[in-house]
Design a protein around this motif. Structure first.
Motif, PDB file in Angstrom:
ATOM      1  N   THR A 227      22.052  25.823  42.024  1.00 16.43           N
ATOM      2  CA  THR A 227      23.249  25.132  42.490  1.00 16.43           C
ATOM      3  C   THR A 227      24.409  25.340  41.526  1.00 16.43           C
ATOM      4  OG1 THR A 227      21.876  23.402  43.491  1.00 16.43           O
ATOM      5  CG2 THR A 227      24.217  22.906  43.174  1.00 16.43           C
ATOM      6  N   GLY A 228      25.528  25.865  42.033  1.00 17.45           N
ATOM      7  CA  GLY A 228      26.758  25.973  41.269  1.00 17.45           C
ATOM      8  C   GLY A 228      27.880  25.276  42.014  1.00 17.45           C
ATOM      9  N   ILE A 229      29.055  25.197  41.391  1.00 22.97           N
ATOM     10  CA  ILE A 229      30.212  24.583  42.047  1.00 22.97           C
ATOM     11  C   ILE A 229      31.469  25.297  41.598  1.00 22.97           C
ATOM     12  CG2 ILE A 229      30.492  22.813  40.245  1.00 22.97           C
ATOM     13  CD1 ILE A 229      31.372  20.879  42.523  1.00 22.97           C
ATOM     14  N   ARG A 230      32.404  25.488  42.529  1.00 24.61           N
ATOM     15  CA  ARG A 230      33.684  26.123  42.219  1.00 24.61           C
ATOM     16  C   ARG A 230      34.782  25.065  42.206  1.00 24.61           C
ATOM     17  NH1 ARG A 230      37.179  31.105  44.923  1.00 24.61           N
ATOM     18  NH2 ARG A 230      37.310  32.279  42.986  1.00 24.61           N
ATOM     19  N   LEU A 231      35.662  25.128  41.202  1.00 27.11           N
ATOM     20  CA  LEU A 231      36.711  24.133  41.016  1.00 27.11           C
ATOM     21  C   LEU A 231      38.040  24.837  40.742  1.00 27.11           C
ATOM     22  CD1 LEU A 231      34.731  21.751  38.624  1.00 27.11           C
ATOM     23  CD2 LEU A 231      35.077  21.434  41.095  1.00 27.11           C
ATOM     24  N   SER A 232      39.141  24.178  41.175  1.00 27.27           N
ATOM     25  CA  SER A 232      40.489  24.723  40.953  1.00 27.27           C
ATOM     26  C   SER A 232      41.369  23.627  40.373  1.00 27.27           C
ATOM     27  CB  SER A 232      41.078  25.247  42.268  1.00 27.27           C
ATOM     28  OG  SER A 232      41.107  24.220  43.255  1.00 27.27           O
ATOM     29  N   PRO A 233      41.189  23.312  39.092  1.00 33.45           N
ATOM     30  CA  PRO A 233      41.942  22.197  38.498  1.00 33.45           C
ATOM     31  C   PRO A 233      43.451  22.406  38.577  1.00 33.45           C
ATOM     32  CG  PRO A 233      40.865  23.537  36.812  1.00 33.45           C
ATOM     33  CD  PRO A 233      40.310  23.971  38.115  1.00 33.45           C
ATOM     34  N   GLY A 234      44.139  21.371  39.053  1.00 31.00           N
ATOM     35  CA  GLY A 234      45.592  21.416  39.103  1.00 31.00           C
ATOM     36  C   GLY A 234      46.192  22.237  40.209  1.00 31.00           C
ATOM     37  N   ALA A 235      45.381  22.845  41.054  1.00 35.86           N
ATOM     38  CA  ALA A 235      45.919  23.673  42.136  1.00 35.86           C
ATOM     39  C   ALA A 235      46.571  22.792  43.197  1.00 35.86           C
ATOM     40  CB  ALA A 235      44.821  24.521  42.757  1.00 35.86           C
ATOM     41  N   ALA A 236      47.503  23.382  43.931  1.00 41.63           N
ATOM     42  CA  ALA A 236      48.227  22.618  44.952  1.00 41.63           C
ATOM     43  C   ALA A 236      47.988  23.171  46.353  1.00 41.63           C
ATOM     44  CB  ALA A 236      49.720  22.638  44.638  1.00 41.63           C
ATOM     45  N   HIS A 265      32.222  27.341  38.300  1.00 39.27           N
ATOM     46  CA  HIS A 265      33.073  28.500  38.589  1.00 39.27           C
ATOM     47  C   HIS A 265      34.518  28.006  38.593  1.00 39.27           C
ATOM     48  CE1 HIS A 265      33.690  32.155  41.535  1.00 39.27           C
ATOM     49  NE2 HIS A 265      34.495  32.205  40.493  1.00 39.27           N
ATOM     50  N   LEU A 266      35.272  28.315  37.546  1.00 41.00           N
ATOM     51  CA  LEU A 266      36.646  27.835  37.407  1.00 41.00           C
ATOM     52  C   LEU A 266      37.643  28.888  37.858  1.00 41.00           C
ATOM     53  CD1 LEU A 266      37.060  25.980  33.971  1.00 41.00           C
ATOM     54  CD2 LEU A 266      36.958  24.972  36.260  1.00 41.00           C
ATOM     55  N   GLU A 267      38.687  28.437  38.543  1.00 39.98           N
ATOM     56  CA  GLU A 267      39.815  29.291  38.872  1.00 39.98           C
ATOM     57  C   GLU A 267      40.944  29.030  37.865  1.00 39.98           C
ATOM     58  OE1 GLU A 267      40.964  28.525  42.887  1.00 39.98           O
ATOM     59  OE2 GLU A 267      38.978  28.957  43.690  1.00 39.98           O
ATOM     60  N   ALA A 268      41.729  30.040  37.583  1.00 40.39           N
ATOM     61  CA  ALA A 268      42.828  29.915  36.626  1.00 40.39           C
ATOM     62  C   ALA A 268      44.042  29.291  37.306  1.00 40.39           C
ATOM     63  CB  ALA A 268      43.177  31.279  36.046  1.00 40.39           C
ATOM     64  N   THR A 269      43.892  28.034  37.688  1.00 41.34           N
ATOM     65  CA  THR A 269      44.928  27.320  38.425  1.00 41.34           C
ATOM     66  C   THR A 269      45.689  26.322  37.551  1.00 41.34           C
ATOM     67  OG1 THR A 269      43.124  25.896  39.180  1.00 41.34           O
ATOM     68  CG2 THR A 269      43.923  27.559  40.721  1.00 41.34           C
ATOM     69  N   VAL A 270      45.407  26.331  36.249  1.00 42.02           N
ATOM     70  CA  VAL A 270      46.103  25.477  35.297  1.00 42.02           C
ATOM     71  C   VAL A 270      46.297  26.307  34.035  1.00 42.02           C
ATOM     72  CG1 VAL A 270      44.029  24.475  34.246  1.00 42.02           C
ATOM     73  CG2 VAL A 270      46.125  23.098  34.414  1.00 42.02           C
ATOM     74  N   ASP A 271      47.083  25.820  33.092  1.00 42.80           N
ATOM     75  CA  ASP A 271      47.399  26.604  31.902  1.00 42.80           C
ATOM     76  C   ASP A 271      46.150  26.870  31.063  1.00 42.80           C
ATOM     77  OD1 ASP A 271      47.384  24.436  29.513  1.00 42.80           O
ATOM     78  OD2 ASP A 271      48.228  23.535  31.322  1.00 42.80           O
ATOM     79  N   MET A 292      45.233  33.550  39.316  1.00 42.61           N
ATOM     80  CA  MET A 292      45.512  32.594  40.383  1.00 42.61           C
ATOM     81  C   MET A 292      45.068  33.164  41.728  1.00 42.61           C
ATOM     82  SD  MET A 292      46.852  29.698  41.472  1.00 42.61           S
ATOM     83  CE  MET A 292      48.017  29.067  40.264  1.00 42.61           C
ATOM     84  N   PRO A 293      44.196  32.457  42.450  1.00 42.95           N
ATOM     85  CA  PRO A 293      43.776  32.955  43.764  1.00 42.95           C
ATOM     86  C   PRO A 293      44.971  33.182  44.680  1.00 42.95           C
ATOM     87  CG  PRO A 293      42.404  31.124  43.052  1.00 42.95           C
ATOM     88  CD  PRO A 293      43.542  31.202  42.078  1.00 42.95           C
ATOM     89  N   MET A 294      44.969  34.301  45.360  1.00 38.47           N
ATOM     90  CA  MET A 294      46.016  34.687  46.311  1.00 38.47           C
ATOM     91  C   MET A 294      47.363  34.902  45.648  1.00 38.47           C
ATOM     92  SD  MET A 294      44.898  32.244  49.532  1.00 38.47           S
ATOM     93  CE  MET A 294      44.603  30.813  48.480  1.00 38.47           C
ATOM     94  N   GLY A 295      47.380  34.993  44.311  1.00 41.22           N
ATOM     95  CA  GLY A 295      48.609  35.298  43.599  1.00 41.22           C
ATOM     96  C   GLY A 295      48.868  36.787  43.552  1.00 41.22           C
ATOM     97  N   ALA A 296      49.887  37.182  42.792  1.00 40.00           N
ATOM     98  CA  ALA A 296      50.271  38.588  42.743  1.00 40.00           C
ATOM     99  C   ALA A 296      49.272  39.428  41.960  1.00 40.00           C
ATOM    100  CB  ALA A 296      51.665  38.721  42.136  1.00 40.00           C
TER     101      ALA A 296
END
Length: 368
Positions: A227-236, A265-271, A292-296
């Motif tokens: 079991t894992g979990i994906r998180l996007s701290p601070g994403a909007a 599993h962390l996304e780079a959605t915060v500094d 950033m997901p779906m970023g440039a």
């Protein structure tokens, strides 16, 4: 002859729960919207994932754990016997090619539409998502969801565990809970999508409760090592906002650490300083998605090595995997990363899905 340009760290093995990964490259979950009617996995999906089986770990596209949890048309499920059966061809193909695959379990919550599921979406509160959601007739404004009654919430947390059992039965090596990007778990974490006054809302302790209950139920169902979990701290995403991002996710990771999950599993959605603080707060395996997901930007070798140096154990690559089924080999040899055709991301069919080829070395490149 070609030379290996990728630093050895990314290409070294790693032990993840009961799995031995041959490298630290993770194929990130990406919606492709190519399931058959009834949310069934297809032979084309089996071929798509099998083509990418050299990844240390594949995380599948988001799979709905219930019909009400379906976010968009064309996505697969794991809540019926037929769906479970249909996934066996996918896991068998990946394993036959030497790969490992987790199913990402994704409950859309308020990010859905009655035209897709036949029912009003549900969420922590009657607050609609920001933006247009996908429907069979095209994009439509996000509807107001029905706020879940307190007694209903555990059922939706338990739906992840039910789908996880089906995933393991279908041959998946484990599951990843989609706790990111504005979907149901993320909605409960939110301070503007979650306006509840019961035990699932208000304080940080209450807002993390749904995520912890979903992870606990899943770990009890199939094992924490699966079991894992994906998180996007601070994403909007979808209009979600979070007060005190660092405090919220530090508290969540503290509770998740008690479960001994396979990974976060962390996304780079915060500094970066905040991400490093969360790395310190999580004692287990960290998969880092460095962009950033779906970023440039897309994850590349430099970003991967940067985060391996900062303490991540595994690195996830998203869009780079769409047009590069042989991504690991390209990273190893320094071959160019082919661009993907965005027009084919969600169009259905095999074009832009199975039609990307491995890198072909000419006599000139081999002579270098």
């Amino acid at each position: 002859m070609t030379t290996t340009t990728a630093p050895s760290t990314l290409l070294t093995g790693y032990r993840l729960g009961g799995l031995t990964l041959p490298n630290r490259v993770v194929m990130a979950p990406m919606t492709r919207a190519r399931a058959a009617a009834g949310g069934l996995a297809t032979a084309s999906m089996a071929a798509y994932y099998a083509q990418r089986a050299t990844a240390g770990l594949i995380v599948s596209e988001g799979v709905q754990p219930s019909l009400i949890g379906q976010s968009s048309p064309g996505t697969p499920g794991l809540h019926t016997d037929a769906q479970t059966d249909s996934w066996r061809q996918v896991t068998a193909a990946v394993h036959a090619n030497g790969g490992r695959i987790f199913a990402q379990l994704m409950h859309g919550g308020r990010v859905s539409h009655p035209d897709t599921t036949g029912a009003q979406p549900v969420g922590p509160s009657a607050v609609p998502a920001v933006g247009a959601v996908f429907t069979p007739a095209g994009p439509r404004p996000a509807p107001v969801p029905r706020a879940l009654e307190t007694h209903e919430v555990p059922e939706h947390a338990g739906s992840y565990a039910d789908a996880a059992r089906r995933a393991v039965d279908a041959g998946f090596d484990g599951v990843e809970l989609h706790g990111a990007n504005g979907y149901l778990i993320s909605q409960f974490l939110s301070s503007n999508a979650n306006l509840r006054t019961d035990r699932y809302g208000g304080s940080v302790r209450n807002r993390i409760r749904f995520a912890v209950e979903a992870a606990t139920a899943t770990a009890e169902a199939v094992g924490a090592s699966r079991t894992g979990i994906r998180l996007s701290p601070g994403a909007a995403f979808w209009g979600v906002a979070e007060d005190d991002v660092l405090g919220l996710y530090t508290a969540l990771l503290g509770e998740l650490a008690r479960l001994g999950l396979a990974y976060v599993h962390l996304e780079a959605t915060v500094d970066e300083p905040s991400l490093l603080a969360l790395r310190r707060a999580w004692p287990g395996t960290l998969i880092m998605n460095p962009v950033m997901p779906m970023g440039a930007a897309q994850t590349d070798l430099a970003a991967a090595e940067h985060w391996l140096g900062l303490g991540a154990e595994l690195i996830s690559f998203g869009r780079a995997y769409l047009a590069n089924p042989d991504l690991v080999e390209r990273l190893r040899t320094g071959a160019p990363i082919a661009p993907a055709d965005e027009a084919t991301f969600y169009q259905g069919g095999d074009e832009g899905y199975l039609t990307y080829r491995p890198y072909e070395r000419t006599a000139a490149t081999l002579a270098r």
